[in-house]
Design a protein around this motif. Structure first.
Motif, PDB file in Angstrom:
ATOM      1  N   LEU A 212     -27.688  22.636   5.078  1.00  0.00           N
ATOM      2  CA  LEU A 212     -27.786  21.233   4.535  1.00  0.00           C
ATOM      3  C   LEU A 212     -29.114  20.619   4.868  1.00  0.00           C
ATOM      4  CD1 LEU A 212     -24.338  19.736   4.742  1.00  0.00           C
ATOM      5  CD2 LEU A 212     -25.154  21.003   2.875  1.00  0.00           C
ATOM      6  N   TRP A 213     -29.728  19.805   4.092  1.00  0.00           N
ATOM      7  CA  TRP A 213     -31.084  19.158   4.094  1.00  0.00           C
ATOM      8  C   TRP A 213     -30.841  17.855   4.247  1.00  0.00           C
ATOM      9  CZ3 TRP A 213     -35.004  22.574   5.617  1.00  0.00           C
ATOM     10  CH2 TRP A 213     -34.790  23.817   5.436  1.00  0.00           C
ATOM     11  N   GLU A 214     -31.253  17.238   5.436  1.00  0.00           N
ATOM     12  CA  GLU A 214     -30.866  15.729   5.687  1.00  0.00           C
ATOM     13  C   GLU A 214     -32.305  15.013   5.530  1.00  0.00           C
ATOM     14  OE1 GLU A 214     -29.208  12.624   8.777  1.00  0.00           O
ATOM     15  OE2 GLU A 214     -29.612  14.805   9.445  1.00  0.00           O
ATOM     16  N   VAL A 215     -32.642  14.137   4.803  1.00  0.00           N
ATOM     17  CA  VAL A 215     -33.815  13.042   4.645  1.00  0.00           C
ATOM     18  C   VAL A 215     -33.171  11.747   5.254  1.00  0.00           C
ATOM     19  CG1 VAL A 215     -35.337  11.696   3.293  1.00  0.00           C
ATOM     20  CG2 VAL A 215     -34.608  14.420   2.542  1.00  0.00           C
ATOM     21  N   GLU A 216     -33.945  11.387   6.364  1.00  0.00           N
ATOM     22  CA  GLU A 216     -33.864  10.005   7.324  1.00  0.00           C
ATOM     23  C   GLU A 216     -35.135   9.441   6.896  1.00  0.00           C
ATOM     24  OE1 GLU A 216     -34.034   9.557  11.442  1.00  0.00           O
ATOM     25  OE2 GLU A 216     -32.257   8.878  11.363  1.00  0.00           O
ATOM     26  N   HIS A 217     -34.954   8.199   6.313  1.00  0.00           N
ATOM     27  CA  HIS A 217     -36.193   7.560   5.947  1.00  0.00           C
ATOM     28  C   HIS A 217     -35.783   5.682   6.312  1.00  0.00           C
ATOM     29  CE1 HIS A 217     -34.602   5.887   2.136  1.00  0.00           C
ATOM     30  NE2 HIS A 217     -34.000   6.982   1.994  1.00  0.00           N
ATOM     31  N   THR A 218     -36.971   5.083   6.060  1.00  0.00           N
ATOM     32  CA  THR A 218     -36.802   3.841   6.351  1.00  0.00           C
ATOM     33  C   THR A 218     -37.486   3.144   5.042  1.00  0.00           C
ATOM     34  OG1 THR A 218     -38.920   3.517   7.508  1.00  0.00           O
ATOM     35  CG2 THR A 218     -36.874   3.654   8.785  1.00  0.00           C
ATOM     36  N   ALA A 219     -37.438   3.675   4.003  1.00  0.00           N
ATOM     37  CA  ALA A 219     -37.908   3.238   2.500  1.00  0.00           C
ATOM     38  C   ALA A 219     -36.740   2.495   2.018  1.00  0.00           C
ATOM     39  CB  ALA A 219     -38.490   4.265   1.563  1.00  0.00           C
ATOM     40  N   THR A 220     -36.412   1.221   2.520  1.00  0.00           N
ATOM     41  CA  THR A 220     -35.227   0.388   2.278  1.00  0.00           C
ATOM     42  C   THR A 220     -35.887  -1.053   2.128  1.00  0.00           C
ATOM     43  OG1 THR A 220     -34.541   0.531   4.375  1.00  0.00           O
ATOM     44  CG2 THR A 220     -33.576   1.858   2.980  1.00  0.00           C
ATOM     45  N   ALA A 231     -28.330  19.815  -0.768  1.00  0.00           N
ATOM     46  CA  ALA A 231     -27.906  21.309  -0.816  1.00  0.00           C
ATOM     47  C   ALA A 231     -29.130  22.299  -0.547  1.00  0.00           C
ATOM     48  CB  ALA A 231     -27.253  21.740  -1.815  1.00  0.00           C
ATOM     49  N   THR A 232     -30.568  21.730  -1.017  1.00  0.00           N
ATOM     50  CA  THR A 232     -31.632  22.483  -0.867  1.00  0.00           C
ATOM     51  C   THR A 232     -32.672  21.813  -0.257  1.00  0.00           C
ATOM     52  OG1 THR A 232     -32.302  22.064  -3.109  1.00  0.00           O
ATOM     53  CG2 THR A 232     -30.788  23.627  -3.168  1.00  0.00           C
ATOM     54  N   GLN A 233     -33.628  22.685   0.207  1.00  0.00           N
ATOM     55  CA  GLN A 233     -34.943  21.890   0.726  1.00  0.00           C
ATOM     56  C   GLN A 233     -35.583  21.359  -0.303  1.00  0.00           C
ATOM     57  OE1 GLN A 233     -38.526  23.071   3.725  1.00  0.00           O
ATOM     58  NE2 GLN A 233     -37.306  24.707   3.123  1.00  0.00           N
ATOM     59  N   GLU A 234     -35.799  21.951  -1.496  1.00  0.00           N
ATOM     60  CA  GLU A 234     -36.542  21.491  -2.551  1.00  0.00           C
ATOM     61  C   GLU A 234     -36.032  20.098  -3.052  1.00  0.00           C
ATOM     62  OE1 GLU A 234     -36.327  23.989  -6.061  1.00  0.00           O
ATOM     63  OE2 GLU A 234     -37.979  22.983  -7.050  1.00  0.00           O
ATOM     64  N   ALA A 235     -34.653  20.092  -3.228  1.00  0.00           N
ATOM     65  CA  ALA A 235     -34.211  18.601  -3.453  1.00  0.00           C
ATOM     66  C   ALA A 235     -34.560  17.653  -2.577  1.00  0.00           C
ATOM     67  CB  ALA A 235     -32.576  18.727  -3.619  1.00  0.00           C
ATOM     68  N   ALA A 236     -34.407  18.013  -1.257  1.00  0.00           N
ATOM     69  CA  ALA A 236     -34.728  17.040  -0.409  1.00  0.00           C
ATOM     70  C   ALA A 236     -36.165  16.613  -0.297  1.00  0.00           C
ATOM     71  CB  ALA A 236     -34.206  17.582   1.123  1.00  0.00           C
ATOM     72  N   ARG A 237     -37.128  17.572  -0.361  1.00  0.00           N
ATOM     73  CA  ARG A 237     -38.582  17.291  -0.376  1.00  0.00           C
ATOM     74  C   ARG A 237     -38.861  16.455  -1.622  1.00  0.00           C
ATOM     75  NH1 ARG A 237     -41.824  19.718   3.050  1.00  0.00           N
ATOM     76  NH2 ARG A 237     -40.828  21.268   4.568  1.00  0.00           N
ATOM     77  N   ASP A 238     -38.192  16.677  -2.739  1.00  0.00           N
ATOM     78  CA  ASP A 238     -38.316  15.858  -3.864  1.00  0.00           C
ATOM     79  C   ASP A 238     -37.822  14.254  -3.964  1.00  0.00           C
ATOM     80  OD1 ASP A 238     -39.421  17.767  -5.405  1.00  0.00           O
ATOM     81  OD2 ASP A 238     -37.683  18.208  -6.402  1.00  0.00           O
ATOM     82  N   ALA A 239     -36.677  14.098  -3.003  1.00  0.00           N
ATOM     83  CA  ALA A 239     -36.235  12.950  -2.874  1.00  0.00           C
ATOM     84  C   ALA A 239     -37.368  11.998  -1.782  1.00  0.00           C
ATOM     85  CB  ALA A 239     -34.889  12.922  -2.135  1.00  0.00           C
ATOM     86  N   MET A 240     -37.914  12.621  -0.792  1.00  0.00           N
ATOM     87  CA  MET A 240     -38.968  12.082   0.035  1.00  0.00           C
ATOM     88  C   MET A 240     -39.978  11.506  -0.902  1.00  0.00           C
ATOM     89  SD  MET A 240     -38.778  14.983   3.202  1.00  0.00           S
ATOM     90  CE  MET A 240     -40.228  13.928   4.113  1.00  0.00           C
ATOM     91  N   GLU A 241     -40.381  12.457  -1.864  1.00  0.00           N
ATOM     92  CA  GLU A 241     -41.591  12.007  -2.425  1.00  0.00           C
ATOM     93  C   GLU A 241     -41.403  10.775  -3.454  1.00  0.00           C
ATOM     94  OE1 GLU A 241     -43.220  15.354  -4.614  1.00  0.00           O
ATOM     95  OE2 GLU A 241     -43.590  16.474  -2.983  1.00  0.00           O
ATOM     96  N   ARG A 242     -39.950  10.792  -4.064  1.00  0.00           N
ATOM     97  CA  ARG A 242     -39.584   9.662  -4.898  1.00  0.00           C
ATOM     98  C   ARG A 242     -39.539   8.298  -4.071  1.00  0.00           C
ATOM     99  NH1 ARG A 242     -35.726  13.450  -6.718  1.00  0.00           N
ATOM    100  NH2 ARG A 242     -33.968  12.050  -5.681  1.00  0.00           N
ATOM    101  N   ARG A 243     -38.933   8.612  -2.791  1.00  0.00           N
ATOM    102  CA  ARG A 243     -38.986   7.533  -2.125  1.00  0.00           C
ATOM    103  C   ARG A 243     -40.205   6.681  -1.551  1.00  0.00           C
ATOM    104  NH1 ARG A 243     -34.105   4.419  -2.134  1.00  0.00           N
ATOM    105  NH2 ARG A 243     -32.457   5.860  -1.934  1.00  0.00           N
ATOM    106  N   ALA A 244     -41.146   7.744  -1.263  1.00  0.00           N
ATOM    107  CA  ALA A 244     -42.765   7.304  -0.907  1.00  0.00           C
ATOM    108  C   ALA A 244     -42.956   6.589  -2.082  1.00  0.00           C
ATOM    109  CB  ALA A 244     -43.332   8.555  -0.072  1.00  0.00           C
TER     110      ALA A 244
END
Length: 248
Positions: A212-220, A231-244
């Motif tokens: 499992l790939w966990e993104v922890e961020h403060t983009a709130t 479930a995948t690293q690709e999905a987690a990295r995409d989420a990081m880019e969207r949040r940034a």
């Protein structure tokens, strides 16, 4: 609602270096760093995290060359990539470092090396000749791993996380390991949100591996810590880019 991570359990002493320090080390060892575009370097002033990976390697008769890809995630959701070429000019000589902002420039520089060899660029003969890796790539530790998976999924706040089928498989986990794959916690006085990516690798009862790939961020809106699980690293990295690009 999620709570900030218990960072000590993740091994803070082994956290990646800050993006600006990573850049300084790269430029400091590269012989041609003065040739990099000033605009590309200025963009890295707003870097949130950095990541490095081996792109290719070649070894033959005492000569070697490796290329590394260094990527920085910026606050606007975009990324900047520099390419590092490491090589020696004669068998046994010290390695030299070069850095390029464009992959075509990297290829041209690589083509100038070891002209007596007709091996195609970016071939990986050393890696290809290695025998299959029989041991798991993780150092698993039995420690209530199924419960750890349940707690991780429970604190995830993203609606597009792993489904019930994956959760059922993780109920059979017998051991697990947590490693930080990207980013570092935010520091006092630093602008912008912080991002960290963790891989939670699980060893199941039948011997298979699942991560499992966990993104922890403060983009709130209030800067609080938020946990998302994918479930995948690709999905987690995409989420990081969207949040940034678009802080929640």
């Amino acid at each position: 609602m999620s709570v900030p991570h218990e960072t000590a359990a993740y091994g803070p002493a082994e956290s990646p270096e800050p993006p600006e320090e990573h850049l300084a080390r790269l430029l400091g060892r590269a012989l041609n760093s003065f040739e990099l575009p000033d605009e590309a370097i200025r963009r890295l002033d707003c870097a949130l995290a950095c990541d490095s990976s081996l792109h290719s390697a070649y070894h033959s008769a005492g000569l070697h060359r490796e290329t590394y890809r260094h990527t920085w995630l910026l606050a606007d959701g975009s990324a900047v990539t520099f390419w590092e070429l490491v090589h020696n000019r004669a068998p046994g000589s010290a390695p030299e470092h070069e850095v390029y902002a464009d992959e075509e420039e990297l290829r041209a520089a690589t083509a100038r090396l070891h002209p007596s060899q007709d091996t195609p660029d970016f071939e990986l003969p050393v890696l290809i000749q290695l025998p299959p890796v029989l041991e798991p790539r993780h150092a698993y530790v039995p420690d209530r791993s199924a419960d750890h998976a349940r707690r991780l999924l429970r604190r995830a706040e993203n609606p597009d996380g792993p489904g019930a089928g994956l959760a059922a498989l993780l109920a059979t986990a017998s051991a697990h390991e947590i490693t930080q794959a990207f980013g570092r916690p935010g520091r006092t006085g630093r602008k912008g949100p912080s991002f960290s990516l963790y891989e939670h690798a699980f060893l199941l009862s039948d011997g298979t591996e699942l991560s499992l790939w966990e993104v922890e961020h403060t983009a709130t809106p209030d800067g609080r810590h938020m946990c998302e699980v994918y479930a995948t690293q690709e999905a987690a990295r995409d989420a990081m880019e969207r949040r940034a690009a678009r802080p929640a």
